[in-house]
Enzyme design. Sequence first.
Site, mmCIF file in Angstrom:
data_model
loop_
_atom_site.group_PDB
_atom_site.id
_atom_site.type_symbol
_atom_site.label_atom_id
_atom_site.label_comp_id
_atom_site.label_asym_id
_atom_site.label_seq_id
_atom_site.Cartn_x
_atom_site.Cartn_y
_atom_site.Cartn_z
ATOM 1 N N GLY A 201 -2.804 8.176 -6.901
ATOM 2 C CA GLY A 201 -2.881 8.599 -5.510
ATOM 3 C C GLY A 201 -1.613 8.226 -4.790
ATOM 4 N N GLY A 204 -0.588 3.968 -0.432
ATOM 5 C CA GLY A 204 -1.414 3.649 0.731
ATOM 6 C C GLY A 204 -2.782 4.286 0.740
ATOM 7 N N LYS A 207 -5.439 2.322 -3.710
ATOM 8 C CA LYS A 207 -5.620 2.100 -5.148
ATOM 9 C C LYS A 207 -5.843 0.621 -5.449
ATOM 10 C CE LYS A 207 -1.594 3.919 -5.960
ATOM 11 N NZ LYS A 207 -1.237 4.384 -4.625
ATOM 12 N N THR A 208 -4.965 -0.214 -4.918
ATOM 13 C CA THR A 208 -5.088 -1.642 -5.147
ATOM 14 C C THR A 208 -6.417 -2.161 -4.608
ATOM 15 O OG1 THR A 208 -2.697 -1.738 -4.850
ATOM 16 C CG2 THR A 208 -3.873 -3.813 -4.850
ATOM 17 N N GLU A 424 14.233 19.713 22.154
ATOM 18 C CA GLU A 424 12.792 19.508 21.956
ATOM 19 C C GLU A 424 11.996 20.653 22.579
ATOM 20 O OE1 GLU A 424 11.796 17.400 19.887
ATOM 21 O OE2 GLU A 424 13.718 16.365 19.726
HETATM 22 P P1 ADP Z 1 -2.068 1.560 -2.581
HETATM 23 O O1 ADP Z 1 -2.276 0.492 -3.582
HETATM 24 O O2 ADP Z 1 -2.764 2.842 -2.919
HETATM 25 O O3 ADP Z 1 -0.651 1.801 -2.204
HETATM 26 P P2 ADP Z 1 -3.467 -0.272 -0.930
HETATM 27 O O4 ADP Z 1 -4.724 -0.407 -1.687
HETATM 28 O O5 ADP Z 1 -2.480 -1.365 -1.107
HETATM 29 O O6 ADP Z 1 -2.782 1.113 -1.228
HETATM 30 O O7 ADP Z 1 -3.816 -0.080 0.600
HETATM 31 C C1 ADP Z 1 -3.186 -0.806 1.600
HETATM 32 C C2 ADP Z 1 -4.162 -1.165 2.684
HETATM 33 O O8 ADP Z 1 -4.608 -0.007 3.379
HETATM 34 C C3 ADP Z 1 -5.406 -1.792 2.139
HETATM 35 O O9 ADP Z 1 -5.251 -3.176 2.040
HETATM 36 C C4 ADP Z 1 -6.456 -1.423 3.163
HETATM 37 O O10 ADP Z 1 -6.479 -2.356 4.208
HETATM 38 C C5 ADP Z 1 -5.957 -0.119 3.696
HETATM 39 N N1 ADP Z 1 -6.682 0.982 3.069
HETATM 40 C C6 ADP Z 1 -6.160 1.911 2.247
HETATM 41 N N2 ADP Z 1 -7.087 2.786 1.848
HETATM 42 C C7 ADP Z 1 -8.245 2.403 2.413
HETATM 43 C C8 ADP Z 1 -9.589 2.908 2.377
HETATM 44 N N3 ADP Z 1 -9.918 3.998 1.673
HETATM 45 N N4 ADP Z 1 -10.529 2.245 3.088
HETATM 46 C C9 ADP Z 1 -10.215 1.159 3.810
HETATM 47 N N5 ADP Z 1 -8.984 0.632 3.872
HETATM 48 C C10 ADP Z 1 -7.990 1.243 3.199
HETATM 49 ZN ZN ZN Z 2 14.605 18.845 16.193
HETATM 50 MG MG MG Z 3 -0.860 -0.733 -4.330
#
Ligand code: ADP
Ligand code: ZN
Ligand code: MG
Length: 615
Positions: A201, A204, A207-208, A424
């Site tokens: 994905g 943000g 995934k983690t 703009e």
């Molecule tokens: P990735 O690993 O995909 O880059 P993270 O899992 O590190 O993203 O997400 C970063 C933060 O964003 C998480 O710690 C959480 O607080 C928030 N977040 C991301 N996705 C969600 C979700 N589906 N529901 C709630 N919080 C989320």
């Molecule tokens: Zn512009």
């Molecule tokens: Mg991550």
Amino acid sequence: MNSTSKNIFLFVAALVIVGVVFATINVNPTKRVDISTIIQDVQNGTIKSITVNGASIKATLNNGTKVDSTKESTESLSTVLKNYGVDAKKMRNIKVDVTEGTGWNYWLGVILPNVLPLLLIFALIWFFLRQMQGQNNKAMMFGQSGAREIQKDAKDKVTFNDVAGVATAKEELTEIVEFLKNPNKFTALGAKIPKGVLLMGSPGTGKTLLARAVAGEANVPFFHISGSEFVEMFVGVGASRVRDLFAKAKKSAPCIIFIDEIDAVGRQRGSGLGGSHDEREQTLNQILVEMDGFEPNNGVIVMAATNRPDVLDPALLRPGRFDRRVVLDPPDINDREQILKIHAKNKPLAKDVSIRILAERTPGFTGADLMNLMNEGAILAARKNIKEIPMHLLLESIEKVLLGPERRSHVMNEDERKVTAYHETGHALVAHLLPHADPIQKVSIISRGRAAGYTLKMPTEDRLMRSKSDYIDDIAVMLGGYAAEQEIFHDITTGASSDMQQATQLARNMVTQWGMSDKLGPRTYGQHGDMIFLGREIHENRDYSDNKAVVIDEEIDKLISDGLITAKKLITNHRDAMDRVADKLLVQETLERREFTDTIGLPPANPKNLMQPNT
Ligand code: ADP
Ligand code: ZN
Ligand code: MG
């Protein structure tokens, strides 16, 4: 270090004790004489008995006195006496007792003087080695995985409730959770559970977070390591870290190993991308070996996350490794609402806050962006000493997350302000007057991030598919700023450069990826990774002829110039509306949606855009 000094102390103490004991044994209350005295006594017949023990001679005189002497240990007493010419008859009256030197007293006497220095040397060497090891402790630990372990029943446990949206992904992972909770149920039926799950994905999307939630739901230990942590400056460290990590995990099965950002080590081998990095390849090989090395049902599940599945080595994706792939979609409006609710939990919100409207205003935001948005809102409120976070600060945070903080400090001179205002207004007017463009939410000449001003367009709904006519209008809107500068000032500023980049990239994609050019037909040009949507394209494999390359260029040029013509026509035809909006912008710097439509005084080309909620 502490235990080392203790050891040294014990060692020295033991030496002292041995020495003291030895000395006590040797201490004799008897008189010490030399051998000639003894011989003399034998001659005189004053000796009653002699005890010989190795080199030492103990004699008891007739009057009971005890004397003590030494001879060469190699010569027997009788030889010594004979050498001194003592009459053998004299010896008959003397009781001679020869005890061969087998007592431990004797051995101690022989061995200790030789062994003691050696022992001391060994002790010293050992001591220094210990100390060196202490200093180089870190170097010796390089091979350890360095994975952070989250124990089961950890306090800050994450569960599926903390993850909103991503419904399909959650559903797929429920199965994994079930297995980790109750492996027997599956093994009894002969079911094989996948060893590896790959979460894919955009950055943000959570995934983690989701990986941690799986561990939390199943209540098993969670070993977390990032792909880049495998690779250090020393060769071979990565591979040994992998080995260590898997060994540790197997001991605490059932558990989850989570390799975050696996593309850091899992890049296609020998692709030349990022250079052929031997260390990385070895690490990757070790991961493959370890994953093959355990049976699927012994309770270790390897999860990995990446936003670049297209660059992963095919070997990783082979059945038996990461054969289960879970895609995390960017959140839609309902997901966004849920995510915002999660992150609003421990934040006091004012009465006027509508989470639904925030969700409507944030298409394209990922979970991380939304978290950031709520956080920025809280920070802004705290800075203004407001007890509850009001809606207008949250709306302001949307722009902050999108475009970076406002730069009110950047002072534009009057000319710059005027150019920016018309630039703009150009974007906004073209967007307003084209039927397929997204409606304008806000126009502003306050600099944000690197942009001098900005025009916020927001799609009214989440759209999975967009059409050729949408994109044609988009290009015209992107070039609206450029067209305005040209038409009104007959000059171009550098402010339009990122607009041009965006327009060119969009036109290129239309032509080469989406089959939107009649001349080039329904085929793609250039092989990009199979999942462009997840990340930026890095490389392009050219799979077309030079002739086609010329046509591609021509088609891109045509899309761009058509867009520019459309934009210029609208701007020249509505010069008075341009002036009205630009003048108002120069006065109040920012126009919200309603103010903008009122000022421009023209109906929007798409009547649907009028009915949008205005907040
Ligand atoms: P990735 O690993 O995909 O880059 P993270 O899992 O590190 O993203 O997400 C970063 C933060 O964003 C998480 O710690 C959480 O607080 C928030 N977040 C991301 N996705 C969600 C979700 N589906 N529901 C709630 N919080 C989320
Ligand atoms: Zn512009
Ligand atoms: Mg991550």
